[in-house]
Design a protein around this motif. Structure first.
Motif, PDB file in Angstrom:
ATOM      1  N   UNK A  46       0.854  -1.186   0.000  1.00 53.43           N
ATOM      2  CA  UNK A  46       0.000   0.000   0.000  1.00 53.43           C
ATOM      3  C   UNK A  46       0.892   1.239   0.000  1.00 53.43           C
ATOM      4  N   UNK A  47       1.985   1.193   0.780  1.00 52.38           N
ATOM      5  CA  UNK A  47       2.912   2.336   0.795  1.00 52.38           C
ATOM      6  C   UNK A  47       3.510   2.560  -0.592  1.00 52.38           C
ATOM      7  N   UNK A  48       3.800   1.463  -1.275  1.00 45.84           N
ATOM      8  CA  UNK A  48       4.334   1.563  -2.635  1.00 45.84           C
ATOM      9  C   UNK A  48       3.335   2.301  -3.524  1.00 45.84           C
ATOM     10  N   UNK A  49       2.068   1.906  -3.385  1.00 45.65           N
ATOM     11  CA  UNK A  49       1.035   2.515  -4.225  1.00 45.65           C
ATOM     12  C   UNK A  49       0.904   4.005  -3.902  1.00 45.65           C
ATOM     13  N   UNK A  50       0.960   4.331  -2.612  1.00 44.87           N
ATOM     14  CA  UNK A  50       0.840   5.737  -2.219  1.00 44.87           C
ATOM     15  C   UNK A  50       2.023   6.549  -2.765  1.00 44.87           C
ATOM     16  N   UNK A  51       3.215   5.980  -2.685  1.00 47.44           N
ATOM     17  CA  UNK A  51       4.398   6.675  -3.222  1.00 47.44           C
ATOM     18  C   UNK A  51       4.233   6.906  -4.725  1.00 47.44           C
ATOM     19  N   UNK A  52       3.789   5.889  -5.389  1.00 48.36           N
ATOM     20  CA  UNK A  52       3.606   5.975  -6.837  1.00 48.36           C
ATOM     21  C   UNK A  52       2.569   7.054  -7.141  1.00 48.36           C
ATOM     22  N   UNK A  53       1.503   7.020  -6.347  1.00 42.08           N
ATOM     23  CA  UNK A  53       0.438   8.014  -6.490  1.00 42.08           C
ATOM     24  C   UNK A  53       0.995   9.437  -6.380  1.00 42.08           C
ATOM     25  N   UNK A  54       1.842   9.663  -5.375  1.00 40.75           N
ATOM     26  CA  UNK A  54       2.377  11.012  -5.153  1.00 40.75           C
ATOM     27  C   UNK A  54       3.198  11.494  -6.336  1.00 40.75           C
ATOM     28  N   UNK A  55       3.946  10.570  -6.888  1.00 40.00           N
ATOM     29  CA  UNK A  55       4.772  10.949  -8.030  1.00 40.00           C
ATOM     30  C   UNK A  55       3.872  11.295  -9.222  1.00 40.00           C
ATOM     31  N   UNK A  56       2.849  10.470  -9.428  1.00 41.93           N
ATOM     32  CA  UNK A  56       1.929  10.731 -10.539  1.00 41.93           C
ATOM     33  C   UNK A  56       1.250  12.080 -10.369  1.00 41.93           C
ATOM     34  N   UNK A  57       0.903  12.369  -9.109  1.00 44.43           N
ATOM     35  CA  UNK A  57       0.204  13.625  -8.828  1.00 44.43           C
ATOM     36  C   UNK A  57       1.012  14.820  -9.323  1.00 44.43           C
ATOM     37  N   UNK A  58       2.330  14.827  -9.009  1.00 41.18           N
ATOM     38  CA  UNK A  58       3.105  16.002  -9.410  1.00 41.18           C
ATOM     39  C   UNK A  58       3.340  16.005 -10.924  1.00 41.18           C
ATOM     40  N   UNK A  59       3.464  14.820 -11.518  1.00 35.05           N
ATOM     41  CA  UNK A  59       3.624  14.779 -12.978  1.00 35.05           C
ATOM     42  C   UNK A  59       2.351  15.301 -13.648  1.00 35.05           C
ATOM     43  N   UNK A  60       1.196  14.866 -13.125  1.00 35.75           N
ATOM     44  CA  UNK A  60      -0.081  15.303 -13.722  1.00 35.75           C
ATOM     45  C   UNK A  60      -0.226  16.819 -13.617  1.00 35.75           C
ATOM     46  N   UNK A  61       0.126  17.373 -12.446  1.00 37.83           N
ATOM     47  CA  UNK A  61       0.052  18.833 -12.289  1.00 37.83           C
ATOM     48  C   UNK A  61       0.899  19.519 -13.349  1.00 37.83           C
ATOM     49  N   UNK A  62       2.115  18.985 -13.528  1.00 39.00           N
ATOM     50  CA  UNK A  62       3.028  19.571 -14.511  1.00 39.00           C
ATOM     51  C   UNK A  62       2.440  19.488 -15.918  1.00 39.00           C
ATOM     52  N   UNK A  63       1.846  18.336 -16.225  1.00 44.33           N
ATOM     53  CA  UNK A  63       1.253  18.167 -17.564  1.00 44.33           C
ATOM     54  C   UNK A  63       0.166  19.197 -17.808  1.00 44.33           C
ATOM     55  N   UNK A  64      -0.700  19.378 -16.804  1.00 42.99           N
ATOM     56  CA  UNK A  64      -1.813  20.299 -17.008  1.00 42.99           C
ATOM     57  C   UNK A  64      -1.288  21.728 -17.119  1.00 42.99           C
ATOM     58  N   UNK A  65      -0.295  22.064 -16.281  1.00 38.81           N
ATOM     59  CA  UNK A  65       0.348  23.381 -16.425  1.00 38.81           C
ATOM     60  C   UNK A  65       0.853  23.570 -17.846  1.00 38.81           C
ATOM     61  N   UNK A  66       1.541  22.557 -18.348  1.00 32.00           N
ATOM     62  CA  UNK A  66       2.133  22.674 -19.683  1.00 32.00           C
ATOM     63  C   UNK A  66       1.060  22.864 -20.748  1.00 32.00           C
ATOM     64  N   UNK A  67      -0.016  22.080 -20.621  1.00 28.41           N
ATOM     65  CA  UNK A  67      -1.092  22.203 -21.616  1.00 28.41           C
ATOM     66  C   UNK A  67      -1.677  23.606 -21.560  1.00 28.41           C
TER      67      UNK A  67
END
Ligand SMILES: O=C(O)CCC(=O)C(=O)O
Ligand SMILES: [Fe+2]
Length: 325
Positions: A46-67
């Protein structure tokens, strides 16, 4: 964080929904381990999933900023404007069927007032190019209007991912959620995840296991994401693991004047169990969007255009590719 499990009758899919709000960001390096074990009920995983989630979150924010940056008429303040989409102080509440659309999303008229005030503060810091907004309180769009349009689209077309849409009718959800899906190699369906578009702003999907396909925006045929990776030199599993596919969702399409969201599906071309962790990044229905962020479509289609011009040229001129690698 809430975790839900759902097992489909045919046992083709095993979904574990992970909803989490902004957690401390930790680098994720354990995803391959998760794939090996594919047991998601012990604490470590579960911790692995949460860590992965956090990384995705910041990547997604960056993607939307870029768009948005690409689409913005005035770029200087786009980050501030985007931040106003996430009024974290507004607590999402349980949705009751007899509430007004704004109340549904936890916004009382007082809250609405506060958001307009906050928005004015941002406006004050802006340059003269946006001066027309300073005098006009109506210049902000409540994001729930965008969601209403999306809802309309959902009703008309049955192709939208149900993950967020149906769940959020019943309970408060985070603005981001990640779904862990296990596709069993001996599942009976040829297309275990049928063609659809996501409700999200953007969705991040890994393409390392094969099976994920996206529709070509002009040719309308299917593109196999794995093949695209291989053509671009991502051959080994380790290389493929480093790549995320960014899918434009319906909400972002709606924000960008109806640009086409990305249609995608998963076919059963995988030979071992396929574990997928799509990450869905949503707009806050209570947020505010500055209209100047959204560029007008380059030329609106009229009936005359459709008669006079080649429809392929019109589509090509009015759409941007909705998938970026
Ligand atoms: O499993 C995948 O790779 C994609 C899943 C997906 O498109 C979805 O859950 O909306
Ligand atoms: Fe999807």
């Amino acid at each position: 964080m809430h975790i839900k499990t759902k097992t489909k009758k045919n046992k083709t899919l095993f979904c574990l929904f992970v909803f989490a709000l902004f957690q401390t960001k930790i680098n994720c390096k354990l995803y391959p381990k998760l794939k090996e074990s594919s047991i998601l009920d012990d604490k470590e995983n579960i911790e692995v999933v949460v860590d992965y989630f956090n990384r995705q979150q910041s990547i997604a924010e960056q993607c939307v900023h870029d768009v948005l940056e690409l689409q913005c008429l005035s770029q200087e303040n786009h980050i501030k404007c985007w931040n106003s989409l996430f009024p974290c102080h507004v607590e999402q509440q349980k949705i009751k069927s007899d509430t007004t659309p704004l109340e549904k999303f936890g916004v009382s008229s007082d809250n609405k007032e506060t958001q307009v005030m906050d928005d004015k503060k941002v406006e004050k810091e802006q340059d003269n190019s946006e001066s027309e907004l300073k005098t006009n309180d109506n210049a902000t769009i409540i994001a729930s209007d965008v969601h209403k349009n999306v809802e309309k689209h959902v009703k008309e077309k049955q192709t939208v991912s149900r993950v967020y849409h149906t769940a959020r009718m019943k309970e408060s959800l985070s603005l981001s959620n990640m779904v862990v899906i296990q596709y069993f190699k001996d599942g009976i369906e040829d297309i275990p995840c049928v063609e659809h578009i996501d409700y999200s702003l953007v969705s991040l999907v890994s393409a390392n296991d094969g099976g994920l396909q996206v529709r070509h925006i002009e040719m309308f045929d299917w593109i196999d994401c794995n093949k695209v990776l291989e053509c671009n030199g991502y051959i080994t599993e380790e290389q493929k693991n480093r790549v995320l596919v960014v899918l434009m969702g319906l909400t972002l399409g709606e924000l960008l004047h109806g640009r086409v969201a990305c249609f995608h599906q998963v076919i059963k071309s995988f030979t071992k169990d396929r574990i997928s962790l799509p990450f869905f990044f949503y707009a806050d229905p209570c947020g505010q969007i500055r209209p100047s962020l959204i560029q007008k479509i380059r030329f609106p289609l009229t009936e005359k255009d459709l008669v006079d011009k080649n429809i392929d040229d019109l589509i090509a001129a009015n759409t941007h590719a909705s998938v970026n690698f």
